[in-house]
Design a protein around this motif. Structure first.
Motif, PDB file in Angstrom:
ATOM      1  N   GLY A  83       0.546  -1.211   0.100  1.00 48.19           N
ATOM      2  CA  GLY A  83       0.010  -0.190  -0.019  1.00 48.19           C
ATOM      3  C   GLY A  83       0.682   1.187  -0.012  1.00 48.19           C
ATOM      4  O   GLY A  83       0.402   2.364   0.236  1.00 48.19           O
ATOM      5  N   VAL A  84       2.078   1.181  -0.115  1.00 48.72           N
ATOM      6  CA  VAL A  84       2.811   2.466  -0.383  1.00 48.72           C
ATOM      7  C   VAL A  84       3.163   2.973  -1.686  1.00 48.72           C
ATOM      8  O   VAL A  84       3.443   2.223  -2.683  1.00 48.72           O
ATOM      9  N   ASN A  85       2.958   4.371  -1.880  1.00 46.64           N
ATOM     10  CA  ASN A  85       2.996   4.940  -3.013  1.00 46.64           C
ATOM     11  C   ASN A  85       4.797   5.016  -3.339  1.00 46.64           C
ATOM     12  O   ASN A  85       5.204   5.927  -3.058  1.00 46.64           O
ATOM     13  N   THR A  86       5.021   4.147  -4.122  1.00 47.59           N
ATOM     14  CA  THR A  86       6.480   4.460  -4.476  1.00 47.59           C
ATOM     15  C   THR A  86       6.786   4.976  -5.974  1.00 47.59           C
ATOM     16  O   THR A  86       7.761   5.753  -6.286  1.00 47.59           O
ATOM     17  N   HIS A  87       5.835   4.647  -6.959  1.00 43.98           N
ATOM     18  CA  HIS A  87       6.286   4.796  -8.090  1.00 43.98           C
ATOM     19  C   HIS A  87       5.102   5.355  -9.192  1.00 43.98           C
ATOM     20  O   HIS A  87       5.127   5.469 -10.285  1.00 43.98           O
ATOM     21  N   ARG A  88       4.075   5.996  -8.154  1.00 43.51           N
ATOM     22  CA  ARG A  88       2.918   6.570  -9.238  1.00 43.51           C
ATOM     23  C   ARG A  88       3.240   7.448 -10.160  1.00 43.51           C
ATOM     24  O   ARG A  88       2.730   7.382 -11.364  1.00 43.51           O
ATOM     25  N   GLY A  89       4.211   8.564  -9.875  1.00 45.42           N
ATOM     26  CA  GLY A  89       4.495   9.457 -10.823  1.00 45.42           C
ATOM     27  C   GLY A  89       5.174   9.003 -11.931  1.00 45.42           C
ATOM     28  O   GLY A  89       5.266   9.301 -13.018  1.00 45.42           O
ATOM     29  N   ALA A  90       6.246   7.849 -11.575  1.00 47.87           N
ATOM     30  CA  ALA A  90       7.111   7.233 -12.623  1.00 47.87           C
ATOM     31  C   ALA A  90       6.004   6.276 -13.547  1.00 47.87           C
ATOM     32  O   ALA A  90       6.485   6.422 -14.810  1.00 47.87           O
ATOM     33  N   ILE A  91       5.052   5.819 -12.932  1.00 52.65           N
ATOM     34  CA  ILE A  91       4.062   5.113 -13.859  1.00 52.65           C
ATOM     35  C   ILE A  91       3.356   5.898 -14.907  1.00 52.65           C
ATOM     36  O   ILE A  91       3.401   5.775 -16.132  1.00 52.65           O
ATOM     37  N   PHE A  92       3.027   7.457 -14.541  1.00 50.77           N
ATOM     38  CA  PHE A  92       2.525   8.162 -15.408  1.00 50.77           C
ATOM     39  C   PHE A  92       3.709   8.798 -16.456  1.00 50.77           C
ATOM     40  O   PHE A  92       3.335   8.587 -17.700  1.00 50.77           O
ATOM     41  N   GLY A  93       4.724   9.235 -15.997  1.00 50.54           N
ATOM     42  CA  GLY A  93       5.564   9.994 -16.920  1.00 50.54           C
ATOM     43  C   GLY A  93       6.333   9.030 -17.735  1.00 50.54           C
ATOM     44  O   GLY A  93       6.513   8.989 -18.864  1.00 50.54           O
ATOM     45  N   LEU A  94       7.025   8.128 -16.868  1.00 48.54           N
ATOM     46  CA  LEU A  94       7.761   6.861 -17.683  1.00 48.54           C
ATOM     47  C   LEU A  94       7.178   6.082 -18.412  1.00 48.54           C
ATOM     48  O   LEU A  94       7.340   5.770 -19.475  1.00 48.54           O
ATOM     49  N   GLY A  95       5.704   5.860 -18.109  1.00 47.73           N
ATOM     50  CA  GLY A  95       4.660   5.041 -18.785  1.00 47.73           C
ATOM     51  C   GLY A  95       4.384   5.620 -20.329  1.00 47.73           C
ATOM     52  O   GLY A  95       4.436   4.982 -21.128  1.00 47.73           O
ATOM     53  N   LEU A  96       4.410   7.035 -19.946  1.00 50.04           N
ATOM     54  CA  LEU A  96       3.858   7.722 -21.306  1.00 50.04           C
ATOM     55  C   LEU A  96       5.215   7.726 -22.355  1.00 50.04           C
ATOM     56  O   LEU A  96       4.814   7.445 -23.539  1.00 50.04           O
ATOM     57  N   LEU A  97       6.245   7.843 -21.756  1.00 53.52           N
ATOM     58  CA  LEU A  97       7.762   7.912 -22.664  1.00 53.52           C
ATOM     59  C   LEU A  97       7.828   6.338 -23.171  1.00 53.52           C
ATOM     60  O   LEU A  97       8.190   6.101 -24.379  1.00 53.52           O
ATOM     61  N   CYS A  98       7.393   5.230 -22.364  1.00 52.87           N
ATOM     62  CA  CYS A  98       7.433   4.113 -22.971  1.00 52.87           C
ATOM     63  C   CYS A  98       6.550   3.816 -24.148  1.00 52.87           C
ATOM     64  O   CYS A  98       6.667   3.217 -25.269  1.00 52.87           O
ATOM     65  N   ALA A  99       5.307   4.532 -23.855  1.00 55.77           N
ATOM     66  CA  ALA A  99       4.282   4.376 -24.799  1.00 55.77           C
ATOM     67  C   ALA A  99       4.737   4.849 -26.296  1.00 55.77           C
ATOM     68  O   ALA A  99       4.592   4.590 -27.367  1.00 55.77           O
ATOM     69  N   ALA A 100       5.296   6.205 -25.956  1.00 60.97           N
ATOM     70  CA  ALA A 100       5.992   7.115 -27.289  1.00 60.97           C
ATOM     71  C   ALA A 100       7.014   6.154 -27.883  1.00 60.97           C
ATOM     72  O   ALA A 100       7.348   6.096 -28.925  1.00 60.97           O
ATOM     73  N   ALA A 101       8.061   5.385 -27.028  1.00 57.06           N
ATOM     74  CA  ALA A 101       9.064   4.647 -27.655  1.00 57.06           C
ATOM     75  C   ALA A 101       8.292   3.351 -28.322  1.00 57.06           C
ATOM     76  O   ALA A 101       8.940   3.216 -29.620  1.00 57.06           O
TER      77      ALA A 101
END
Length: 285
Positions: A83-101
């Motif tokens: 239940g600890v938020n470690t990577h919510r921001g990364a899921i959003f930003g890095l996830g979008l960059l993965c989709a762009a890649a």
């Protein structure tokens, strides 16, 4: 491959010390509820979803489809961390960059930020706003858009400050990849309106953090003797004030990912230099 590079970027961000106030392989910084093992478990849990986002981008997915994958990644993160938020921001930003890649695998080399802005920028701006996120609070209280605004514009601070600082850090650090990453981190902290810093310290905390980062860079960054001691002293100051730049950490991981994908010769060299570190105990600080 895209998911693998994104996962490596998350580990490279984690195993980087000292990032003032943040969790690393050395200590937990200003955080009482998470440590390096927690972040490693989280990174492993979301890795398949980063690959799925790349596949979705390749297949032309719209923002609602990407959001479904991102929400599934958040659930996996929460399950892995208790239940600890470690990577919510990364899921959003890095996830979008993965989709762009993923888009770029069809069209060839591309500026990933431009792909994000062109394909999903309007949907990011007009999409649902989480009612209790740090970004929503910062927008309401301070008029600062945070991660959503950066993403909709194609991550301009990453390209204007993150990548140039990482390249400069590679030169100044004389082959010390951890030094290059830290130089990049401080350059991002100096300019990013980090909503985690706002949440923890208000505008005073954000301005304090940005001022400390600018002072570090103005003194020569990682290109001067004694910079590690200076960075450790700053780390202690942040812990005393309970400050932590989570948005800066996310942006560092995103910058490293973009460097691997777009700046391939230099990025590949960085991966080779850090493979052993990822597989063992980290660079040691």
């Amino acid at each position: 491959m895209i998911g693998e590079l994104a996962h490596r970027a998350l580990l490279l961000e984690l195993r980087c010390f000292p990032k003032p106030g943040l969790v690393s392989h050395i200590d937990s910084g200003s955080h009482q509820d998470m440590d390096a093992a927690c972040f490693e478990a989280s990174a492993a849990a979301i890795r398949p979803f980063l690959s799925a986002l790349a596949c979705a981008g390749h297949e032309g997915a719209d923002m609602p489809a990407l959001r479904v994958i991102g929400m599934a990644a958040e659930r996996a993160m929460m399950a892995a961390t208790g239940g600890v938020n470690t990577h919510r921001g990364a899921i959003f930003g890095l996830g979008l960059l993965c989709a762009a890649a993923g888009v770029a695998t069809e069209r060839g080399p591309a500026h990933l930020g431009d792909v994000v802005a062109a394909r999903w920028g309007d949907a990011i701006r007009g999409g649902p706003v989480p009612p209790r996120s740090h970004g929503t609070t910062a927008l309401r209280r301070y008029g600062i858009g945070g991660a959503r605004e950066q993403a909709a514009k194609g991550f301009p601070l990453l390209y204007a400050h993150g990548l140039p600082a990482w390249r400069e850090g590679c030169r100044l650090g004389g082959g010390d990849d951890e030094a290059a990453r830290l130089h990049c981190f401080f350059a991002l902290m100096a300019v990013l309106p980090d909503t985690t810093l706002l949440h923890r310290g208000g505008m005073e905390g954000l301005l304090f953090a940005q001022g400390q980062a600018r002072r570090f860079l103005d003194a020569g960054g990682v290109g001067r003797p004694g910079w590690r001691q200076d960075a450790r002293a700053m780390h202690r100051l942040f812990v005393e004030r309970s400050l932590s730049g989570g948005g800066c950490a996310d942006m560092l991981a995103m910058t490293l990912f973009v460097a691997m994908v777009e700046d391939l010769p230099r990025g590949a060299a960085s991966i080779a230099a850090t493979d052993m570190m990822i597989d063992t105990v980290g660079s040691g600080g």
